[in-house]
Design an enzyme around this catalytic site. Sequence first.
Site, PDB file in Angstrom:
ATOM      1  CB  ILE A 459      -1.019  -0.055   1.092  1.00 23.82           C
ATOM      2  CG1 ILE A 459      -0.312  -0.073   2.640  1.00 23.82           C
ATOM      3  CG2 ILE A 459      -2.029  -1.213   0.852  1.00 23.82           C
ATOM      4  CD1 ILE A 459      -1.309  -0.061   3.690  1.00 23.82           C
ATOM      5  N   GLY A 460       2.061   1.068  -0.516  1.00 25.13           N
ATOM      6  CA  GLY A 460       2.992   2.274  -0.468  1.00 25.13           C
ATOM      7  C   GLY A 460       4.109   2.129   0.428  1.00 25.13           C
ATOM      8  CG  ASN A 586      14.545  -1.215   2.109  1.00 24.93           C
ATOM      9  OD1 ASN A 586      15.319  -0.343   2.235  1.00 24.93           O
ATOM     10  ND2 ASN A 586      14.164  -1.392   0.808  1.00 24.93           N
ATOM     11  CB  THR A 589      10.985   0.699   2.930  1.00 31.70           C
ATOM     12  OG1 THR A 589      11.663  -0.501   3.226  1.00 31.70           O
ATOM     13  CG2 THR A 589      11.125   1.084   1.371  1.00 31.70           C
ATOM     14  N   GLY A 657       7.451  -5.646  12.430  1.00 32.76           N
ATOM     15  CA  GLY A 657       6.493  -4.499  11.709  1.00 32.76           C
ATOM     16  C   GLY A 657       6.588  -3.369  12.269  1.00 32.76           C
ATOM     17  N   GLY A 659       4.793  -0.594  10.362  1.00 31.20           N
ATOM     18  CA  GLY A 659       3.709   0.471  10.084  1.00 31.20           C
ATOM     19  C   GLY A 659       3.111   1.421  10.823  1.00 31.20           C
ATOM     20  CD  GLU A 660      -0.956  -0.407  12.606  1.00 26.54           C
ATOM     21  OE1 GLU A 660      -1.908   0.022  12.875  1.00 26.54           O
ATOM     22  OE2 GLU A 660      -0.768  -1.495  12.475  1.00 26.54           O
TER      23      GLU A 660
END
Length: 695
Positions: A459-460, A586, A589, A657, A659-660
Site C-alpha cells: 500500500i506504498g 530495508n 523503507t 512490523g 507500519g504503526e
Amino acid sequence: MSATVAVGRPHTRLEGADKVTGAARYAVEYPVRDVAYAQVVQSTVVRGVITAVHTDAALAVDGVLAVLHHGNAPRVAAGVDAELYRLQEPTVHYRGQIVAVVVAESSEAAREAARVVRLDYDEQPYRTELSAQDPELYQPAHINPSLPTDVVAGDVDAGFAAAEIQLDLLYRTPSYHNSPLEPHASTAQWHDGHLLVHDSDQGSASVRDILARLFELPPEAVRVVNTHVGGGFGGKQYCKVQTALAAMAARQVDRPVRLALTRQQMFGPVGYRTPTIQRVRLGADRDGRITTVVHDSVTQTSTVTEFAEQVAVYTRNMYAAANRRTTHRLARLDVPTPFWMRGPGHTPGSFALESALDELALACQVDPVELRLRNDTMIDPESGKPFTSRNLAACLHDGARRFGWADRNPTPRSEQGGRWLYGTGMAGSCYPARARPATASAAGYADGTFEVRINAADIGTGARTALWQVAADTLGVPSERVRIQVGDTALPRGELAGGSTGLASWSWAVVRACERLCDRLAELRGGVPAEGLLVEASTHEEVAAQATLPRYAYGAQFAEVRVDGETGEVRVRRLLGVFAVGRVVNPTTLRSQLIGGMTMGLSMALHEAGLFDVRYGTWANHDLASYHVSSNADVPAVEAYWVPDEDAQLNPVGVKGAGEIGIVGTAAAIANAVHHATGVRVRELPITVDKLLNT
Ligand code: MOS
C-alpha cells in the site's frame, strides 16, 4: 538461509520509477473497454426511511445509464457485512450513508446526475452526541480485534487511595479521517458469471472472500487485483462499500464500472477513527513508581455494526503497576461506523497515558525518561509472562542521547527567546508484533532467474521490495535475478497489510517457499529443468503452532516545539524517534514508515480534527481545505533511528512490523513539549491556538 546480501541494505522501492512516471496503474486507471462511471448519492438525513426516490431528472442527463437504489439494485446476501448491505433496504442509519448510485458514460455525467437525484425521507429522531455521561453507554462483549473489554488486576480503589501521588485526568481526542492520496476506488467487471475487480484495498484476499459471499459465488469466481495502492492507513481494510457498489452497478448495467469516491465522500461512509473520552488515574510513590493505573475509555460506534476501538489496551502492557484496570464503554449512536486508522487503540490511548506520565513526572519531580525507566518491566503486567524481547529502555537511552535530553531544564516556561517559548517533551511507544498465516510460491528457471509470488498488499510501504530482498537472500542469489509479484488474488494467498503484520507474515511464507525451492534444486544437483521448477509453501501450521507470548515493538519519541506566547502558534522544530522493531530488512523503507507514522502523529497533535456537528449528525469539515493535515511547512526534520532488537521466537526473518509504531506516542511527546514550553497542559487534541492564547 545463506549469507545476507540484500536484507539490511537500503533499497528504493522496486516500483518507484513506475509510480513517478505514471506507468503504475491504480484501481480506476486500468484501460477497460466500454467502461462506465459511477457516482454515489448520500443521505441528507440522519435517521429515517426513504419513502420515494425521484430519478427522472438524473435519468434525463445525457449519458446516464442507470440510477441504482434500494428499489431496483441487484440483491446481495444479507449478514455478510451490514456496511455493505447498501441499496437493499430503505433504512437510513446515518447522515452520509450511500443511498443511490448513478452510472453514466462519463464521470462528469454521473456527477451531474447524482446532484439531481432527489429522495424523500420519513425522518426519525436521532442521537449523535458522544458523552461520558450518556446513560445508554454499554459494555461490548469484546473490543477490537477480539480482546477482553475490561481487565482488572489487584485492588485499584485501595491502591489509588493509598498512593502518595494521585492523579485523576481526563483526555479527549476528536474523530480522525484517513486521507490516503488514492481515494477508495474500484473498477468492477463481470464476464460469464465471473467478477474481476481492480481495487484499492489493504488485502485483496479478504475482499475476494467478502465479494464471493455477498454475490453468492464460489471464491474462484472472483478475482481482485490491487497491484498498486495509494495508501490506506487502515481505512481500506477488508471490502469497503465502493467495491461492493461497483460490482452491483456493473451487474446492473452489464458493463464494467469504475467508482472512485470523491475526497468529500471519504468523510464518513468508509469509516473514521472514533472520538475518545479517556479518564486516566495514576497512583504512585514519591519516586514515581506507579502502584495503580486506571484507564477508562468511552468511544462511539454506529447502529449498523459494532466497532469497539481498543483505546485502553496500550495501558495493559506498557508499564508495571500492581493494581490495574482498563475498561471500554461504547455509545451506539446514529453516526457513520468508525473504522481502522493507523495504530488503532494505541494511538489515542498512548496520547492519554503518555501525557499522564508526563504529569506524574512533574508531580514527583522525576525526569520523564527516568520515570519511564523506573516503570519499565520485562514481565508483561497483563499475562504475567516475560516479553519475548523488550527494548524500551534501549530506545529511551538512545533517544535521550541523540536528542540531547540531558541538557534539559525540567522547569516549564524556562526557555524563552523574544516572543517564543521553547520546550521539549517525550513519550514511550509500543505496538504488538504479530503474524498471520500465508502461502507463497517460488519458481526457478533455466536462465538462472527466479520468481516469487505472494498475494501481499503493497500500500506504498515498500513491502514488495522488502520481500524481494528476503527472497534473494533465502535463494542465495543476487537480487537482480529475482522477480516478485504481489497484489492479486490469482497469486498464493497472503492476508492483509494491517496491524503491522504484513512483512512478518509474508516474509515467513517467502522464506519457506524459497527454502523449499533450494531443497528441490539441491536434489536435482542445481540443474533447473527446461520448463522451470515451481514450489509452494504455507505457514499455516507454523503460525498456528506459535506460542501465544507477549511480543511488541517499542519506541521512544522526542519532540522540540516553540510556541508564540502571544498568538499561541505552535511549531514543532524537531521530532526524533528511536524504535526497536526487530530485524531491519530495508532501512530506506523502514525509515519511511517510521517518519510517516511520526508525521501523522504530528498532524494529530496540531491539526487534524473532525468537527462533528451533533445537530446535523455530520462533520462540518469534510475536505482537505477544512480538515487540516500537516503539510510540508508544518513538518520539521523528522529523525527515525532504531536499536538492535533480536527476537528468536518471532518469525524466520525476525521482523516485528513497523507500519504503526511511529504514530504511537508522538502526539503525547508534542503535547508534553508544549506544556514544557508554556506551562499549559492540553488534554484535548488538537493543540490549537485558542488553547494557548496569551499564555
Ligand atoms: Mo492498520 S489501522 O491495522 O491498517
